[in-house]
Enzyme design. Structure first.
Site, mmCIF file in Angstrom:
data_model
loop_
_atom_site.group_PDB
_atom_site.id
_atom_site.type_symbol
_atom_site.label_atom_id
_atom_site.label_comp_id
_atom_site.label_asym_id
_atom_site.label_seq_id
_atom_site.Cartn_x
_atom_site.Cartn_y
_atom_site.Cartn_z
ATOM 1 N N ARG A 114 14.240 8.524 -21.849
ATOM 2 C CA ARG A 114 14.190 7.215 -21.212
ATOM 3 C C ARG A 114 13.189 7.169 -20.071
ATOM 4 O O ARG A 114 12.441 6.191 -19.918
ATOM 5 C CB ARG A 114 15.595 6.827 -20.717
ATOM 6 C CG ARG A 114 15.669 5.503 -19.958
ATOM 7 C CD ARG A 114 14.869 4.372 -20.556
ATOM 8 N NE ARG A 114 15.106 4.202 -21.987
ATOM 9 C CZ ARG A 114 14.261 3.610 -22.809
ATOM 10 N NH1 ARG A 114 13.101 3.145 -22.383
ATOM 11 N NH2 ARG A 114 14.554 3.485 -24.089
ATOM 12 N N LYS A 149 -0.523 -6.298 -5.121
ATOM 13 C CA LYS A 149 0.741 -6.831 -5.650
ATOM 14 C C LYS A 149 1.252 -5.890 -6.740
ATOM 15 O O LYS A 149 1.225 -6.181 -7.928
ATOM 16 C CB LYS A 149 0.535 -8.249 -6.177
ATOM 17 C CG LYS A 149 0.146 -9.235 -5.085
ATOM 18 C CD LYS A 149 -0.139 -10.614 -5.644
ATOM 19 C CE LYS A 149 -0.564 -11.578 -4.543
ATOM 20 N NZ LYS A 149 -0.906 -12.917 -5.060
ATOM 21 N N LYS A 181 -7.775 -12.294 6.039
ATOM 22 C CA LYS A 181 -7.127 -13.315 5.224
ATOM 23 C C LYS A 181 -6.643 -14.473 6.084
ATOM 24 O O LYS A 181 -6.837 -14.500 7.300
ATOM 25 C CB LYS A 181 -5.984 -12.689 4.432
ATOM 26 C CG LYS A 181 -6.440 -11.533 3.521
ATOM 27 C CD LYS A 181 -5.410 -11.175 2.501
ATOM 28 C CE LYS A 181 -5.353 -12.231 1.410
ATOM 29 N NZ LYS A 181 -4.437 -11.849 0.304
ATOM 30 N N GLU A 212 -11.588 -14.151 3.614
ATOM 31 C CA GLU A 212 -11.060 -15.162 2.696
ATOM 32 C C GLU A 212 -11.344 -16.552 3.258
ATOM 33 O O GLU A 212 -11.040 -16.828 4.415
ATOM 34 C CB GLU A 212 -9.558 -14.948 2.546
ATOM 35 C CG GLU A 212 -8.846 -15.952 1.667
ATOM 36 C CD GLU A 212 -7.349 -15.702 1.652
ATOM 37 O OE1 GLU A 212 -6.909 -14.861 0.851
ATOM 38 O OE2 GLU A 212 -6.630 -16.322 2.457
ATOM 39 N N ASP A 233 -10.699 -18.574 -2.038
ATOM 40 C CA ASP A 233 -9.266 -18.583 -2.300
ATOM 41 C C ASP A 233 -8.808 -19.936 -2.832
ATOM 42 O O ASP A 233 -8.920 -20.964 -2.160
ATOM 43 C CB ASP A 233 -8.507 -18.252 -1.011
ATOM 44 C CG ASP A 233 -7.008 -18.184 -1.233
ATOM 45 O OD1 ASP A 233 -6.589 -17.515 -2.187
ATOM 46 O OD2 ASP A 233 -6.260 -18.816 -0.466
#
Length: 297
Positions: A114, A149, A181, A212, A233
């Site tokens: 597994r 992410k 950002k 960004e 963005d």
């Protein structure tokens, strides 16, 4: 062989020489999670001296990834297990493709099953999803890159799976580069020029500065401050096209936000250099892979 009650009871040291320590710890955690208390069913039903053979079979179409991790799982469960890969990471697979053979003590084969499949399925799913996106833009100048992410603890593996699928890697962590950002700008008064200047003053001279932006005014400010990479963005296709024309090669252009399989081609055709996409890691569907076993004669 590891102790049947707890896979971390003995440290046989066979994994560390093959994979980074972070990956070894992840494998150990995964085995402890699955084998805490041992494999009661196998202990109850499988003779200790029984040997077995198995093959790892793909039941879908996609791209393979995670083969070295699967091998390391087997080594850590039991050095007596023999993992024989047929294909490597990046190989195109389809329903019925056998990617590896596994043989050794039957109990150990079942103990490894597994965990090795979980790694293979997850990582092959990422490689497969990446390959679909890459194919959409194969004849353009744009390169598909990933994001941060990722599944906590899995970043190095998932980014390797992106590479197996034909994509490229963005930053591995926050210390890997400067990316200014929206939240950085919000805390700094939305001053793009000032933020870039402050970053340039403290970052090593070899470090590229990326910022960004959300509109053409932001693009202009980034250009004036000498940004190396400008991230567009969540811009419309038309706005991205105008931004690429305005930048005119003075900085690399990255598109980000809302990148779907249906939209990526249009984004690439605006002339951007990079397209970053979180979906290839955070929303990849596991590739269906199984382990089929047969008793040795």
């Amino acid at each position: 062989m590891i102790d049947n009650r707890n896979p971390m009871y003995k440290d046989n040291g066979v994994c560390a020489m093959y994979l980074p320590q972070a990956t070894q710890r992840l494998i150990e955690l995964a085995l402890a999670e699955d084998l805490d208390g041992g494999d009661l069913t196998s202990l109850a039903t499988i003779p200790a001296d029984l040997a077995a053979k198995a093959h790892v079979l793909v039941k879908d179409q996609g791209v393979l990834a995670g083969m070295e991790v699967a091998a390391a799982v087997c080594r850590l469960v039991d050095p007596a297990l023999e993992w024989q890969p047929v294909l490597g990471d990046g190989a195109a697979v389809k329903y019925g493709t056998i990617v590896a053979y596994l043989s050794g003590p039957a109990r150990s084969v079942l103990m490894a099953e597994r965990t090795l499949l979980n790694f293979l399925q997850r990582l092959s799913g990422i490689a497969s999803k990446t390959a679909l996106y890459v194919a959409k833009i194969a004849d353009t100048q744009a390169k598909l890159v990933d994001t941060r992410k990722t599944t906590p603890g899995w970043r190095a593996l998932e980014k390797a799976a992106v590479r197996a699928g034909g994509g490229a890697n963005h930053r591995f962590n926050l210390g890997d580069g400067v990316l200014i950002k929206d939240n950085h700008l919000a805390l700094g008064g939305h001053d793009i020029v000032g933020a870039i200047q402050r970053a340039r003053a403290v970052a090593p001279h070899t470090t590229k500065i990326e910022v960004e932006v959300e509109d053409l005014a932001g693009v202009q400010a980034a250009l004036e401050a000498g940004a190396d990479i400008i991230m567009l963005d969540n811009m419309s296709i038309e706005a991205m096209r105008e931004a690429v024309h305005l930048i005119a090669g003075r900085a690399l252009v990255e598109a980000s936000g809302g990148i779907t399989l249906e939209r990526i081609r249009a984004v690439a055709e605006t002339g951007v250099n990079l397209i970053s996409c979180g979906a290839i890691t955070h929303s990849a569907t596991a590739l269906d892979i199984s382990l089929d076993i047969a008793i040795n004669s």
